[in-house]
Design a protein around this motif. Structure first.
Motif, mmCIF file in Angstrom:
data_model
loop_
_atom_site.group_PDB
_atom_site.id
_atom_site.type_symbol
_atom_site.label_atom_id
_atom_site.label_comp_id
_atom_site.label_asym_id
_atom_site.label_seq_id
_atom_site.Cartn_x
_atom_site.Cartn_y
_atom_site.Cartn_z
ATOM 1 N N PRO A 99 0.527 -1.287 -0.103
ATOM 2 C CA PRO A 99 0.181 0.266 -0.291
ATOM 3 C C PRO A 99 0.933 1.503 -0.068
ATOM 4 O O PRO A 99 1.477 1.112 1.130
ATOM 5 C CB PRO A 99 -0.641 0.026 1.329
ATOM 6 N N GLY A 100 0.862 2.224 -1.032
ATOM 7 C CA GLY A 100 1.201 3.509 -1.034
ATOM 8 C C GLY A 100 2.460 3.656 -1.341
ATOM 9 O O GLY A 100 3.369 4.340 -1.502
ATOM 10 N N PRO A 116 10.076 2.561 9.005
ATOM 11 C CA PRO A 116 9.543 3.560 9.950
ATOM 12 C C PRO A 116 7.990 3.749 10.541
ATOM 13 O O PRO A 116 7.640 4.097 10.352
ATOM 14 C CB PRO A 116 9.595 4.798 8.679
ATOM 15 N N ARG A 117 7.378 2.029 9.654
ATOM 16 C CA ARG A 117 6.150 1.887 10.016
ATOM 17 C C ARG A 117 6.047 0.874 10.813
ATOM 18 O O ARG A 117 4.937 1.718 11.216
ATOM 19 C CB ARG A 117 5.689 1.200 8.500
ATOM 20 N N TYR A 118 6.584 0.052 11.319
ATOM 21 C CA TYR A 118 6.511 -0.600 11.994
ATOM 22 C C TYR A 118 7.398 -1.823 12.009
ATOM 23 O O TYR A 118 8.707 -1.936 11.787
ATOM 24 C CB TYR A 118 5.733 -1.804 11.738
ATOM 25 N N ARG A 143 -5.258 -14.891 3.259
ATOM 26 C CA ARG A 143 -6.048 -13.620 3.642
ATOM 27 C C ARG A 143 -5.829 -13.865 5.626
ATOM 28 O O ARG A 143 -5.952 -15.050 5.550
ATOM 29 C CB ARG A 143 -7.430 -13.465 3.068
ATOM 30 N N GLY A 144 -6.078 -12.991 6.364
ATOM 31 C CA GLY A 144 -5.748 -13.192 7.542
ATOM 32 C C GLY A 144 -6.210 -11.711 8.228
ATOM 33 O O GLY A 144 -6.231 -10.496 7.588
ATOM 34 N N THR A 145 -4.964 -11.543 9.559
ATOM 35 C CA THR A 145 -4.882 -10.552 10.150
ATOM 36 C C THR A 145 -3.457 -10.731 10.383
ATOM 37 O O THR A 145 -2.724 -11.177 10.341
ATOM 38 C CB THR A 145 -5.622 -10.732 11.469
ATOM 39 N N LEU A 146 -2.984 -9.192 10.713
ATOM 40 C CA LEU A 146 -1.740 -8.515 11.297
ATOM 41 C C LEU A 146 -1.534 -8.363 12.287
ATOM 42 O O LEU A 146 -2.819 -8.057 12.963
ATOM 43 C CB LEU A 146 -1.279 -7.173 10.266
ATOM 44 N N ILE A 181 -3.647 -1.215 7.530
ATOM 45 C CA ILE A 181 -2.333 -0.839 8.603
ATOM 46 C C ILE A 181 -2.653 0.648 8.759
ATOM 47 O O ILE A 181 -2.828 1.244 9.784
ATOM 48 C CB ILE A 181 -1.680 -0.952 8.263
ATOM 49 N N ALA A 182 -3.056 1.326 7.377
ATOM 50 C CA ALA A 182 -2.802 2.780 6.995
ATOM 51 C C ALA A 182 -4.129 3.958 8.253
ATOM 52 O O ALA A 182 -3.968 4.211 8.679
ATOM 53 C CB ALA A 182 -2.494 3.296 6.233
ATOM 54 N N GLU A 183 -4.902 2.711 8.124
ATOM 55 C CA GLU A 183 -6.359 3.210 8.624
ATOM 56 C C GLU A 183 -6.810 2.566 9.811
ATOM 57 O O GLU A 183 -7.063 3.874 10.862
ATOM 58 C CB GLU A 183 -7.283 2.362 7.997
#
Length: 188
Positions: A99-100, A116-118, A143-146, A181-183
């Motif tokens: 993303p991005g 810098p993101r995580y 698919r799943g969750t982070l 993640i961004a949201e």
């Protein structure tokens, strides 16, 4: 009740034949509204001595590796930071888009982009789906969750993701990633 009869040369393992039967069952079910238990697949094996094409005996082609296993191995290696193991699963010209970002072509680019993101991310998988594209690539969705940790040390979890991979000749050629993640970071 769909019935599929397939003739193949002897030489494929039981696991490879199971993968083939499952793939054929799913291929029928994408067109015919039948539950899996209503689809019958029968594999007839041919002795190579009893088969000729073009006036010559033939040998069976080796089975392609399971693309889902390949993707799982890659993701496991990346999560464990076994970068050389992960890199060995990539084809020349591999690209990935997160993303991005513009497409990246090396794992080092990905690591620098993520710093810098995580601090780290782990994945909990809800499912994997594989299909064959008309362009000679096997396509694998996971698919799943982070879960993980933001740079300030705060943990996060339950962030949705989906990854799409393309696999050609047993190597990863492309990865596209979508996640929230961004949201989540914008609205903790």
């Amino acid at each position: 009740m769909p019935v599929i009869e397939l003739h193949v040369m002897q030489g494929y393992s039981a696991d490879e034949k199971t993968r083939l039967c499952a793939a054929l069952t799913n291929a029928v079910r994408i067109v015919v509204p039948a539950p899996p238990e209503a689809v019958t697949v029968m594999i007839h094996e041919l002795d190579p001595a009893g088969y000729m094409r073009g006036g010559a005996h033939r040998s069976p082609a080796p089975a392609l590796p399971d693309p889902v296993s390949l993707v799982r191995n890659y993701l496991t290696a990346m999560e464990a930071r076994e970068i050389d193991t992960a890199r060995a699963l990539l084809a020349p010209g591999f690209s990935m888009t997160f993303p991005g970002t513009a497409p990246m072509t090396t794992l080092e680019e990905l690591i620098e982009w993520a710093k810098p993101r995580y601090n780290f991310v782990t994945k909990t998988y809800e499912g994997f789906e594989a299909l064959q594209s008309p362009q000679d690539a096997a396509v694998v969705y996971c698919r799943g969750t982070l879960s993980g940790e933001w740079p300030d040390g705060t943990p996060f979890s339950g962030i949705r993701f989906i990854d799409r991979f393309e696999v050609v000749d047993g190597r990863l050629t492309r990865q596209d990633v979508w996640n929230d993640i961004a949201e989540t970071k914008a609205n903790p």
